[in-house]
Design a protein around this motif. Structure first.
Motif, short mmCIF file in Angstrom:
data_model
loop_
_atom_site.label_atom_id
_atom_site.label_comp_id
_atom_site.label_asym_id
_atom_site.label_seq_id
_atom_site.Cartn_x
_atom_site.Cartn_y
_atom_site.Cartn_z
N MET A 1 0.84 -1.19 0.00
CA MET A 1 0.00 0.00 0.00
C MET A 1 0.89 1.24 0.00
SD MET A 1 -3.29 -1.07 2.38
CE MET A 1 -4.23 -2.53 1.96
N ASP A 2 0.87 2.02 1.08
CA ASP A 2 1.59 3.30 1.04
C ASP A 2 2.25 3.60 2.38
OD1 ASP A 2 -0.72 3.63 2.45
OD2 ASP A 2 -1.40 5.42 1.40
N PHE A 3 2.95 2.61 2.96
CA PHE A 3 3.50 2.78 4.31
C PHE A 3 5.03 2.92 4.33
CE2 PHE A 3 -0.61 0.71 5.00
CZ PHE A 3 -1.19 1.63 5.87
N CYS A 4 5.63 3.12 3.19
CA CYS A 4 7.07 3.31 3.14
C CYS A 4 7.44 4.57 3.94
CB CYS A 4 7.54 3.44 1.70
SG CYS A 4 9.33 3.54 1.53
N ASN A 5 8.33 4.41 4.91
CA ASN A 5 8.78 5.50 5.80
C ASN A 5 7.69 5.99 6.76
OD1 ASN A 5 11.49 5.68 4.92
ND2 ASN A 5 10.81 6.78 3.08
N LYS A 6 6.58 5.27 6.86
CA LYS A 6 5.54 5.61 7.82
C LYS A 6 5.83 4.91 9.15
CE LYS A 6 2.89 7.87 4.86
NZ LYS A 6 2.66 9.33 4.97
N VAL A 7 5.60 5.64 10.24
CA VAL A 7 5.82 5.09 11.58
C VAL A 7 4.49 4.63 12.15
CG1 VAL A 7 6.66 5.58 13.91
CG2 VAL A 7 7.78 6.64 11.92
N VAL A 8 4.42 3.36 12.51
CA VAL A 8 3.18 2.76 12.99
C VAL A 8 3.40 2.19 14.38
CG1 VAL A 8 1.38 1.05 12.55
CG2 VAL A 8 2.53 2.16 10.62
N VAL A 9 2.66 2.68 15.36
CA VAL A 9 2.74 2.19 16.74
C VAL A 9 1.59 1.23 17.00
CG1 VAL A 9 2.71 2.82 19.18
CG2 VAL A 9 3.88 4.30 17.52
N ILE A 10 1.91 0.04 17.48
CA ILE A 10 0.89 -0.98 17.73
C ILE A 10 1.01 -1.45 19.16
CG2 ILE A 10 -0.02 -3.23 17.02
CD1 ILE A 10 1.92 -2.58 14.43
N THR A 11 -0.03 -1.26 19.95
CA THR A 11 -0.02 -1.78 21.32
C THR A 11 -0.55 -3.21 21.32
OG1 THR A 11 -2.25 -0.98 21.87
CG2 THR A 11 -0.40 0.54 22.25
N GLY A 12 -0.17 -3.97 22.34
CA GLY A 12 -0.57 -5.37 22.39
C GLY A 12 0.00 -6.16 21.23
N ALA A 13 1.26 -5.86 20.88
CA ALA A 13 1.86 -6.41 19.66
C ALA A 13 2.57 -7.74 19.85
CB ALA A 13 2.83 -5.39 19.07
N SER A 14 2.52 -8.30 21.05
CA SER A 14 3.28 -9.52 21.32
C SER A 14 2.61 -10.79 20.82
CB SER A 14 3.59 -9.64 22.81
OG SER A 14 2.39 -9.71 23.56
N PHE A 81 12.19 7.80 15.85
CA PHE A 81 11.70 8.05 14.50
C PHE A 81 11.28 9.50 14.23
CE2 PHE A 81 10.56 3.44 15.11
CZ PHE A 81 11.54 2.95 14.25
N GLY A 82 11.18 10.31 15.28
CA GLY A 82 10.86 11.72 15.07
C GLY A 82 9.40 12.05 14.89
N GLY A 83 8.53 11.04 14.85
CA GLY A 83 7.11 11.29 14.68
C GLY A 83 6.32 10.00 14.62
N ILE A 84 5.06 10.11 14.27
CA ILE A 84 4.17 8.95 14.16
C ILE A 84 3.15 9.23 13.08
CG2 ILE A 84 2.75 9.86 16.05
CD1 ILE A 84 1.83 7.02 16.64
N ASP A 85 2.80 8.19 12.33
CA ASP A 85 1.79 8.32 11.28
C ASP A 85 0.52 7.54 11.58
OD1 ASP A 85 3.34 9.76 8.97
OD2 ASP A 85 4.71 8.22 9.72
N VAL A 86 0.66 6.42 12.28
CA VAL A 86 -0.51 5.57 12.59
C VAL A 86 -0.38 5.06 14.02
CG1 VAL A 86 -1.82 3.50 11.99
CG2 VAL A 86 -0.68 4.82 10.18
N LEU A 87 -1.47 5.19 14.77
CA LEU A 87 -1.56 4.61 16.11
C LEU A 87 -2.63 3.53 16.10
CD1 LEU A 87 -0.99 4.43 19.16
CD2 LEU A 87 -2.62 6.32 19.48
N VAL A 88 -2.23 2.30 16.42
CA VAL A 88 -3.19 1.19 16.53
C VAL A 88 -3.35 0.85 18.01
CG1 VAL A 88 -3.75 -1.17 15.87
CG2 VAL A 88 -2.50 0.32 14.28
N ASN A 89 -4.47 1.25 18.58
CA ASN A 89 -4.78 0.96 19.98
C ASN A 89 -5.40 -0.43 20.05
OD1 ASN A 89 -4.01 3.36 21.49
ND2 ASN A 89 -5.63 4.42 20.37
#
Length: 254
Positions: A1-14, A81-89
């Motif tokens: 898709m379009d996530f190159c260089n995008k910062v994605v934070v995912i909680t509960g990722a284990s 990373f200097g920022g965030i683009d997507v937060l997955v709660n």
């Protein structure tokens, strides 16, 4: 898709939905931040993510009911990373509990499923506004109706609250170009059931029962939910905000 260089934070990722989501984003060239309590499991997920495209994930071990550790997620992400683009709660906690069990289960569940989500989102919001990013909250069909065969009262309440948080936040952040959406899974084959208090045999029996009653004859897999999360976070969903997306094999129809 379009996530190159995008910062994605995912909680509960284990494990479960969070782990599948992290791997899916990694395959799309995202820089993923893996948040969870089980550091050894996070490292295993991180290895799979890095193997996908060679991009090393950031691991942040955190207990989301601890405010200082929530704040550390933000500081570590911005430092790396200097920022965030997507937060997955995605992180959520559930346990068998009814009104007869007093307030303690309610407080524990709300601390993770609502309070931590609110705090983490509020801390990341300035950075999401800057990047014109988006948020995906992982809720449940339990937000829409009681779970009939198990006492899950506090959990159901927490997910209903999370859905309203999604809608209200979508309105508030729309003027800043930030989208907010929710994915509401039905029964999904993950470790969640065992963490909630069922042993392995009880969990398998529960899945067998669900398989029989679902209109599509099966429960969801974590990859099914991950696909929807990644889609909602992408520019393909650029006109979607404040929406609750049910993935339940028809569960709420029966």
């Amino acid at each position: 898709m379009d996530f190159c260089n995008k910062v994605v934070v995912i909680t509960g990722a284990s494990s479960g939905i969070g782990a599948s989501t992290a791997k899916q984003f990694a395959r799309e060239w995202a820089k993923v931040v893996l948040v969870g309590r089980n550091e050894s499991a996070l490292k295993e997920v991180a290895t799979e993510c890095e193997n996908a495209k060679g991009i090393k994930p950031l691991i942040v071990k955190a207990e989301l009911s601890n405010d200082d550790e929530v704040k550390n997620i933000v500081s570590k992400t911005i430092e790396a990373f200097g920022g965030i683009d997507v937060l997955v709660n995605n992180a959520g906690f559930g346990c068998k509990a009814s009104i007869h069990d007093g307030i303690e289960p309610f407080d524990r569940i709300m601390a993770t499923n609502i309070r931590a989500v609110y705090l983490l989102t509020s801390l990341f919001t300035p950075y999401l506004v800057k990047s014109k990013g988006n948020i995906v909250n992982v809720s449940s069909v339990a937000a829409f109706r009681p779970i009939k065969d198990v006492d899950f009262l506090p959990y159901c309440i927490s997910k209903a609250a999370l859905d309203q948080f999604t809608r209200c936040l979508a309105v508030e952040l729309s003027k800043d170009g930030v989208r907010v959406n929710s994915v509401n899974p039905g029964a999904t084959r993950t470790p969640f059931v065992q963490v909630a208090g069922f042993n392995k045999e009880q969990a398998e029996e529960l899945y067998k029962i669900r398989d029989k009653v679902m209109p599509l004859g099966k429960v969801a897999e974590s990859e099914d939910i991950a696909d929807m999360i990644v889609y909602l976070a992408s520019s393909r969903a650029r006109s979607i905000t404040g929406a609750l997306h049910v993935i339940d094999n028809g569960e709420i129809l029966v």
